[in-house]
Each structure stands twice: as C-alpha cells, then as structure tokens.
Design a protein around this motif. Sequence first.
Motif, PDB file in Angstrom:
ATOM      1  N   LEU A  83      -8.697  74.228  32.866  1.00 43.72           N
ATOM      2  CA  LEU A  83      -8.163  74.020  31.516  1.00 43.72           C
ATOM      3  C   LEU A  83      -7.884  72.540  31.262  1.00 43.72           C
ATOM      4  CD1 LEU A  83      -7.062  75.421  28.902  1.00 43.72           C
ATOM      5  CD2 LEU A  83      -4.815  75.422  30.009  1.00 43.72           C
ATOM      6  N   VAL A  84      -7.288  71.874  32.242  1.00 40.40           N
ATOM      7  CA  VAL A  84      -6.994  70.443  32.104  1.00 40.40           C
ATOM      8  C   VAL A  84      -8.282  69.642  31.987  1.00 40.40           C
ATOM      9  CG1 VAL A  84      -6.083  68.423  33.324  1.00 40.40           C
ATOM     10  CG2 VAL A  84      -4.749  70.533  33.252  1.00 40.40           C
ATOM     11  N   GLU A  85      -9.259  69.957  32.843  1.00 37.48           N
ATOM     12  CA  GLU A  85     -10.513  69.195  32.849  1.00 37.48           C
ATOM     13  C   GLU A  85     -11.315  69.369  31.566  1.00 37.48           C
ATOM     14  OE1 GLU A  85     -11.559  69.062  37.639  1.00 37.48           O
ATOM     15  OE2 GLU A  85     -12.409  70.655  36.390  1.00 37.48           O
ATOM     16  N   GLN A  86     -11.302  70.573  30.996  1.00 40.85           N
ATOM     17  CA  GLN A  86     -12.144  70.863  29.833  1.00 40.85           C
ATOM     18  C   GLN A  86     -11.413  70.724  28.504  1.00 40.85           C
ATOM     19  OE1 GLN A  86     -15.330  71.231  30.335  1.00 40.85           O
ATOM     20  NE2 GLN A  86     -15.091  71.308  32.552  1.00 40.85           N
ATOM     21  N   SER A  87     -10.073  70.877  28.508  1.00 34.75           N
ATOM     22  CA  SER A  87      -9.343  70.899  27.239  1.00 34.75           C
ATOM     23  C   SER A  87      -8.167  69.930  27.179  1.00 34.75           C
ATOM     24  CB  SER A  87      -8.814  72.314  26.959  1.00 34.75           C
ATOM     25  OG  SER A  87      -9.864  73.245  26.915  1.00 34.75           O
ATOM     26  N   GLY A  88      -7.883  69.205  28.260  1.00 36.57           N
ATOM     27  CA  GLY A  88      -6.729  68.309  28.281  1.00 36.57           C
ATOM     28  C   GLY A  88      -6.820  67.195  27.247  1.00 36.57           C
ATOM     29  N   ILE A  89      -5.661  66.830  26.717  1.00 36.51           N
ATOM     30  CA  ILE A  89      -5.582  65.727  25.739  1.00 36.51           C
ATOM     31  C   ILE A  89      -4.494  64.769  26.198  1.00 36.51           C
ATOM     32  CG2 ILE A  89      -5.092  65.088  23.344  1.00 36.51           C
ATOM     33  CD1 ILE A  89      -6.002  67.916  22.524  1.00 36.51           C
ATOM     34  N   ILE A  90      -4.843  63.497  26.321  1.00 38.50           N
ATOM     35  CA  ILE A  90      -3.855  62.471  26.667  1.00 38.50           C
ATOM     36  C   ILE A  90      -3.723  61.505  25.502  1.00 38.50           C
ATOM     37  CG2 ILE A  90      -3.362  60.498  28.167  1.00 38.50           C
ATOM     38  CD1 ILE A  90      -4.542  61.999  30.481  1.00 38.50           C
ATOM     39  N   PHE A  91      -2.494  61.371  25.013  1.00 42.76           N
ATOM     40  CA  PHE A  91      -2.204  60.440  23.922  1.00 42.76           C
ATOM     41  C   PHE A  91      -1.645  59.167  24.551  1.00 42.76           C
ATOM     42  CE2 PHE A  91       0.354  58.593  20.520  1.00 42.76           C
ATOM     43  CZ  PHE A  91      -0.534  58.648  19.457  1.00 42.76           C
ATOM     44  N   LEU A  92      -2.435  58.108  24.492  1.00 45.73           N
ATOM     45  CA  LEU A  92      -2.108  56.836  25.137  1.00 45.73           C
ATOM     46  C   LEU A  92      -1.527  55.898  24.083  1.00 45.73           C
ATOM     47  CD1 LEU A  92      -2.401  55.776  28.040  1.00 45.73           C
ATOM     48  CD2 LEU A  92      -4.638  54.865  27.392  1.00 45.73           C
ATOM     49  N   ASP A  93      -0.204  55.879  23.988  1.00 44.34           N
ATOM     50  CA  ASP A  93       0.469  55.101  22.948  1.00 44.34           C
ATOM     51  C   ASP A  93       0.642  53.645  23.377  1.00 44.34           C
ATOM     52  OD1 ASP A  93       1.555  54.777  20.470  1.00 44.34           O
ATOM     53  OD2 ASP A  93       3.484  55.709  20.926  1.00 44.34           O
ATOM     54  N   GLU A  94       0.868  52.784  22.391  1.00 45.63           N
ATOM     55  CA  GLU A  94       1.114  51.348  22.613  1.00 45.63           C
ATOM     56  C   GLU A  94      -0.031  50.685  23.370  1.00 45.63           C
ATOM     57  OE1 GLU A  94       4.917  51.012  24.535  1.00 45.63           O
ATOM     58  OE2 GLU A  94       6.011  51.422  22.692  1.00 45.63           O
ATOM     59  N   ILE A  95      -1.252  51.113  23.081  1.00 43.44           N
ATOM     60  CA  ILE A  95      -2.414  50.528  23.752  1.00 43.44           C
ATOM     61  C   ILE A  95      -2.556  49.039  23.414  1.00 43.44           C
ATOM     62  CG2 ILE A  95      -4.048  51.103  21.902  1.00 43.44           C
ATOM     63  CD1 ILE A  95      -4.828  51.522  25.631  1.00 43.44           C
ATOM     64  N   ASP A  96      -2.052  48.652  22.235  1.00 47.02           N
ATOM     65  CA  ASP A  96      -2.150  47.240  21.836  1.00 47.02           C
ATOM     66  C   ASP A  96      -1.281  46.327  22.697  1.00 47.02           C
ATOM     67  OD1 ASP A  96      -0.066  48.734  20.583  1.00 47.02           O
ATOM     68  OD2 ASP A  96       0.334  47.060  19.234  1.00 47.02           O
ATOM     69  N   LYS A  97      -0.281  46.917  23.365  1.00 47.65           N
ATOM     70  CA  LYS A  97       0.644  46.092  24.154  1.00 47.65           C
ATOM     71  C   LYS A  97       0.105  45.738  25.530  1.00 47.65           C
ATOM     72  CE  LYS A  97       4.783  47.558  21.718  1.00 47.65           C
ATOM     73  NZ  LYS A  97       6.106  48.213  21.803  1.00 47.65           N
ATOM     74  N   ILE A  98      -1.069  46.235  25.874  1.00 45.41           N
ATOM     75  CA  ILE A  98      -1.659  45.820  27.145  1.00 45.41           C
ATOM     76  C   ILE A  98      -2.917  44.979  26.927  1.00 45.41           C
ATOM     77  CG2 ILE A  98      -0.710  47.750  28.463  1.00 45.41           C
ATOM     78  CD1 ILE A  98      -3.521  49.060  28.338  1.00 45.41           C
ATOM     79  N   THR A  99      -3.067  44.448  25.698  1.00 46.40           N
ATOM     80  CA  THR A  99      -4.151  43.501  25.443  1.00 46.40           C
ATOM     81  C   THR A  99      -3.659  42.100  25.768  1.00 46.40           C
ATOM     82  OG1 THR A  99      -3.528  43.062  23.149  1.00 46.40           O
ATOM     83  CG2 THR A  99      -4.980  44.942  23.552  1.00 46.40           C
ATOM     84  N   SER A 100      -4.584  41.181  25.968  1.00 44.14           N
ATOM     85  CA  SER A 100      -4.204  39.808  26.320  1.00 44.14           C
ATOM     86  C   SER A 100      -3.560  39.073  25.145  1.00 44.14           C
ATOM     87  CB  SER A 100      -5.436  39.029  26.783  1.00 44.14           C
ATOM     88  OG  SER A 100      -6.421  39.013  25.767  1.00 44.14           O
ATOM     89  N   LYS A 101      -3.763  39.590  23.917  1.00 40.48           N
ATOM     90  CA  LYS A 101      -3.185  38.936  22.742  1.00 40.48           C
ATOM     91  C   LYS A 101      -1.797  39.458  22.396  1.00 40.48           C
ATOM     92  CE  LYS A 101      -6.724  36.338  21.559  1.00 40.48           C
ATOM     93  NZ  LYS A 101      -7.547  36.636  20.375  1.00 40.48           N
ATOM     94  N   SER A 102      -1.328  40.479  23.146  1.00 42.29           N
ATOM     95  CA  SER A 102      -0.032  41.073  22.829  1.00 42.29           C
ATOM     96  C   SER A 102       1.084  40.063  22.995  1.00 42.29           C
ATOM     97  CB  SER A 102       0.233  42.284  23.726  1.00 42.29           C
ATOM     98  OG  SER A 102       1.555  42.731  23.567  1.00 42.29           O
ATOM     99  N   ASP A 103       2.033  40.069  22.061  1.00 43.92           N
ATOM    100  CA  ASP A 103       3.187  39.164  22.175  1.00 43.92           C
ATOM    101  C   ASP A 103       4.412  39.909  22.672  1.00 43.92           C
ATOM    102  OD1 ASP A 103       3.778  40.760  20.046  1.00 43.92           O
ATOM    103  OD2 ASP A 103       4.438  39.126  18.725  1.00 43.92           O
ATOM    104  N   SER A 104       4.214  41.140  23.172  1.00 39.76           N
ATOM    105  CA  SER A 104       5.353  41.944  23.598  1.00 39.76           C
ATOM    106  C   SER A 104       5.827  41.578  25.000  1.00 39.76           C
ATOM    107  CB  SER A 104       5.008  43.432  23.548  1.00 39.76           C
ATOM    108  OG  SER A 104       3.887  43.685  24.362  1.00 39.76           O
ATOM    109  N   PHE A 105       5.069  40.720  25.692  1.00 44.46           N
ATOM    110  CA  PHE A 105       5.480  40.245  27.008  1.00 44.46           C
ATOM    111  C   PHE A 105       5.519  38.724  26.977  1.00 44.46           C
ATOM    112  CE2 PHE A 105       3.490  44.308  27.722  1.00 44.46           C
ATOM    113  CZ  PHE A 105       4.363  44.931  28.593  1.00 44.46           C
ATOM    114  N   ARG A 106       6.264  38.172  27.878  1.00 46.77           N
ATOM    115  CA  ARG A 106       6.314  36.724  27.961  1.00 46.77           C
ATOM    116  C   ARG A 106       4.981  36.178  28.451  1.00 46.77           C
ATOM    117  NH1 ARG A 106      12.275  35.675  30.749  1.00 46.77           N
ATOM    118  NH2 ARG A 106      13.492  36.592  29.054  1.00 46.77           N
ATOM    119  N   SER A 107       4.737  34.919  28.203  1.00 46.79           N
ATOM    120  CA  SER A 107       3.503  34.303  28.666  1.00 46.79           C
ATOM    121  C   SER A 107       3.426  34.410  30.174  1.00 46.79           C
ATOM    122  CB  SER A 107       3.475  32.840  28.235  1.00 46.79           C
ATOM    123  OG  SER A 107       4.570  32.139  28.797  1.00 46.79           O
TER     124      SER A 107
END
Length: 453
Positions: free
Chosen positions: A254-278
């Motif tokens: 069921l997990v393999e065929q029907s699982g859904i993962i909602f990955l929130d705040e994906i923008d905060k792990i980009t190199s342009k994100s300002d949510s972390f210090r330099s």
Amino acid sequence: MKIDEKTLIPSDIVKFLDKYIVGQHDAKRCVAIALRNRWRRMQVPEDLQEEIMPKNIIMIGPTGVGKTEIARRISKLVNAPFIKVEASKFTEVGYVGRDVESMIRDLTEIGIGLTRKESMDAVREKAKANVDSRILEMLIPSSPANPNADVDTQIRDDSNLRNRFADKLAKGELEDKVIEVSVKKGSMGPSIEFFPITGSEGMDINIKDMMSSFLPKQTKKRKVTVGEARKIFEQEEAEKLLDTDDINADAIKLVEQSGIIFLDEIDKITSKSDSFRSGGEVSREGVQRDLLPIVEGSTVNTKYGPVRTDHILFIAAGAFHVAKPSDLIPEMQGRFPIRVELKSLSKDDFVRILTEPKNSLVRQYVELMKTEGVTIEFRDDAIDEIAKISTEVNAQTENIGARRLHAVLEKLLDEVSFTAPEISGQSITLTRQYVQDRLSEIAEDQDLSRYIL
C-alpha cells in the motif's frame, strides 16, 4: 472505506476537493490527474508498469492557501498513507537533525495502521461471535462432572441455564452486570530505550520488542461490566484472527503503490533561501542530494521489511518568496515535472471559506456553541466584515492566508466561548456592528494586531 479508484475520475476528485477547499482550481486539477495516473499505471502491461514514474508536483504559493489541505484530502479520499514533513527539518548525514529515510519509515507506520484497521474491520463480525461465547462462559462456567448425579439431568440443567443467559445476553439485558476478567498489562515493566545514532534513526530497537516474543504475557484481574468486557474481548479476538505477516506485506504494498509524501518548505533548502545564515548553502544542497535518491526511487529498510519508493507520490510545496523552483539542484527539478501556482486569497475567498466548505468555520463555531445550549447566528454583513478585517490584517502584517480567520474568529467569540456555560439557552446574533465593536480598534492598530490577530 476505500474508494474504487476505477470509478474515481478527475472531475469527481475536483468536486470532492471543492467541498473543503475554496478556489485553487489548477492545483486541484494537478493532483486529480496524478491520482488518476496511478490507476492508469496499474492497467498497462506489467512489463511497462515499473517504467512509469509518478509525476511529482511542486505547489508554489504563500502559507494558508490550501496546499497541505489539498494533499491531505486526496489521501483521505482513497484511504492512502499520507505524511507531511518539513524539508527544513532534515540535515545531511553527519549533522544534527533528521535522517531523510525516517519519512519513509514514518509513512510505513501509517500504512501499517491503515491496513491493520481494515483487517480488523474485516474480522470484526467473526470476533463478535467468539466474544459472546467467552462472556457466557464467564457468567455460567461449565459445571464439573458430579459422579453422584444423573449425567443426562446435569447436562440438561446446564444447557437450559446457559440458553437462558445466552438469550438475555443477546437481548442486551446483562450489559451492566459486573464480571472479573483477565487483561494484558499495558507494560511489562521498565524497558531500556536505545537512542538512535546518526544514520540509524527509525530502527526502533528496544528491549521490549526483542523480548516480548518469548516472555510470558503478564495479565491482571479487573472488574468490568459485560459491556466493557465485550470491547476488551472484541479487540483480543480480532487480534487472534489477524496474520501479522500478511498485514505487514499488504501495508508495504500500500505504501509503495499509494503512499503520498507532502514535502513542505522545499524552498528553504535551496541555495537562495534566506531562512538560514550565510554559510549554510552546502548543507542545504546536501539535504537536496540526500532527498534525491528517495524521490528518484530507492529501497529503505524498515522494521517491517524493505520499502521501495519508486512509485510514492511526492508533492512539494513552498512560498518561494526569495528562491525559485529553478534554484533547486537540476536533478531535483527533474523529479518534480509538474509545477502549479496557488493564488493568494482575497476578501471574497474569505467569505466563501467561512460559509461554503462542508467543514466551514462558521458551522464549526455554531456547532461548538450549540453543545453549551447557546445559539449563534452569523448575519451576512458580519461574515463580510470578518473577511474584510482578516484581509486587512494579512495585508498589514504577515500574510498567513486563511489561518488568519481562525485568529480573528477566536478573538471575536472569546467572551461568548468563556461565558457559554453560564448563558445556556440564549441566542446571539452577530452583525457587522457586533464585529466592528470587538475587532475594529485592534485591526486598525498595526502594532496591536501583530500580537493579537
């Protein structure tokens, strides 16, 4: 109950989502197509099924516009394992934080729960039949053989007595009778917990799990009513009818065929994100690279067995105020081919959110106060004013979308909620003037509204 995906066409999925979420038609269409594609994949020749990858989605839009709710509702529609995780909570292996594989283990736990519940429901009736026999035996234990008595007479007397009690039990006349039952202890005593080291999170090793398979089950005596005993015995009898290996295998599928993962705040792990210090760019890109194998398709070991992630549907979301989806590493971008923008909510949207959805906020508050015997009526002009104030506060402070309505309504009905038990039987009508008297001053003072609304 799980819905047959064969009959679940995209337009019906959108109609279902319309009951709970206002607007965002493009996003609803995207997830409806993604859901339908799962059924389509299972209809193609088997040699091709493994080659058809899910079309993962990136939702772009500010907080509170319905991103999470859309994903959560479609998972409920088809009874699929669903989990929401925040990308910013993950870190590279070797740093303090969560291991990316933990989300697959968590999703598997949810799949086990769903499958177990479905299996329990399937054997419920058979378990109930066994329960009546157990309760009857406790009420009228089988008499030991008396060598001096006539055997036929003794059997007949026992049979008549048991039949009378069985009849009373069936009619529910004995539900309040107190009996003594043996129940499993909730704990086997002190246990030793092993804290996971880096890279091993989610293995869930503890002494209790290892020892429970061969240590005797400890029980204790409890006095309960027949009605309470029935619930205890139903659970125990249903457990006996379940096959753990089958449940684990079905849950993994069921997990393999029907699982859904909602990955929130994906923008905060980009190199342009300002949510972390330099200086955090390397770490953020590292998180993307750790996530990549999971999204691309890999095998994660769980305590229930290996789980393949190839056909799990990933829905990523982020506000993307500073960063853009194109700031993700190219490999990650390629695994999210569908991008959809969710619109900010207007005053008219707020009016609809307050009144239209099946679980509308107005209905929630009316029903909550009804439990105290207080009748609340929201006039149209009051709803319009609530939407207006919420829109203005969002514009003046941080825009948190529809979540602002919760804060505004809580403040508006604070006095009513507090005094409701004392004013039972009264009716309260909310008008525009009522709303303005309680909220206008706060809404106009920007500094005050930041703290209160």
